[in-house]
Design an enzyme around this catalytic site. Structure first.
Site, PDB file in Angstrom:
ATOM      1  N   CYS A  28      -3.528  17.457  42.625  1.00 21.80           N
ATOM      2  CA  CYS A  28      -3.666  17.084  41.212  1.00 21.80           C
ATOM      3  C   CYS A  28      -2.317  17.070  40.511  1.00 21.80           C
ATOM      4  O   CYS A  28      -2.066  16.227  39.641  1.00 21.80           O
ATOM      5  CB  CYS A  28      -4.557  18.088  40.483  1.00 21.80           C
ATOM      6  SG  CYS A  28      -6.170  18.274  41.205  1.00 21.80           S
TER       7      CYS A  28
HETATM    8  C1  BEZ Z   1      -5.644  19.862  45.072  1.00 22.34           C
HETATM    9  O1  BEZ Z   1      -5.703  19.280  44.007  1.00 22.34           O
HETATM   10  O2  BEZ Z   1      -4.568  20.010  45.617  1.00 22.34           O
HETATM   11  C2  BEZ Z   1      -6.866  20.354  45.752  1.00 22.34           C
HETATM   12  C3  BEZ Z   1      -7.941  20.800  44.990  1.00 22.34           C
HETATM   13  C4  BEZ Z   1      -9.064  21.292  45.619  1.00 22.34           C
HETATM   14  C5  BEZ Z   1      -9.118  21.312  47.018  1.00 22.34           C
HETATM   15  C6  BEZ Z   1      -8.045  20.831  47.764  1.00 22.34           C
HETATM   16  C7  BEZ Z   1      -6.912  20.350  47.123  1.00 22.34           C
END
Ligand code: BEZ
Length: 212
Positions: free
Chosen positions: A45
């Site tokens: 994100c």
């Molecule tokens: C991420 O945004 O990096 C992420 C969020 C939840 C699970 C795996 C990755």
């Protein structure tokens, strides 16, 4: 009820990193891209939000505002923005909705309980000036989205709204377009496509990008 292409995008009032947002009012007469993130302080994100901030001029060129949502609260988002700006070398320039009550996530069916019953998946909703949902994309948490593809799809939506064409595989602005099969009257074809067209098959007729 599930949201579909053609549904009216649900309106909501929710706090954000840029103050209270009444969604439809915030959109004004333009388009919006609403996209969700599973959680704050997550690596994928962080890269996505940085990329969308860098692409702001591209969204603006198309009359589009972007808005993100994540199931944490606004104070958490504000702390996270410091990290996004530091690591992605960008100034954040669009709001992130706080959604600790999951109002928006639930309204837009962004929580897929078979995967996780509290976090959102990576949803993207492209919403037009009439507040209609025009495109829905869903990615799993582990796969970052490609915002160049989202811009490409928006280019197709905005072009095909204006001209009687569709866009084929991997189409980009400036490439040939496909004349919609229902148009068959030679007089109308001549009027709408003064640059002419190439008939590969009666149902596959290529014409130069009519916006160029
Ligand atoms: C991420 O945004 O990096 C992420 C969020 C939840 C699970 C795996 C990755």
């Amino acid at each position: 009820m599930a949201l579909h292409i053609g549904s009216v995008a649900p309106d909501f009032t929710q706090e954000s990193t840029e103050g209270t947002i009444k969604f439809h009012e915030w959109m004004g007469n333009g388009w919006a891209v609403l996209f969700s993130h599973p959680k704050d302080f997550t690596p994928v994100c962080t890269t996505e939000l940085g990329r969308v901030a860098k692409l702001k001029p591209e969204f603006e060129k198309r009359g589009i505002k972007t808005i993100a949502v994540s199931v944490d609260d606004v104070d958490s988002h504000k702390r996270w923005i410091n990290d996004i700006e530091e690591t992605q070398n960008v100034k954040m320039n669009f709001p992130i909705l706080g959604d600790s009550d999951k109002k928006v996530s639930k309204l837009y069916d962004m929580i897929h309980p078979e995967w996780n019953d509290t976090l959102t998946v990576r949803s993207v909703f492209v919403i037009d000036q009439n507040k209609k949902v025009r495109l829905i994309i869903t990615y799993p948490a582990s796969t970052g989205r490609n915002f160049d593809e989202i811009l490409r799809a928006i280019d197709s939506l905005q072009l095909t709204d204006k001209y009687s064409v569709a866009t084929g595989v991997d189409w980009k602005h400036g490439d040939n377009c496909i004349i919609i099969p229902s148009l068959t009257d030679p007089k109308v074809l001549k009027e709408k496509f003064p640059k002419g067209y190439h008939e590969v098959k009666p149902y596959l007729r290529l014409t130069p990008d009519p916006s160029k």
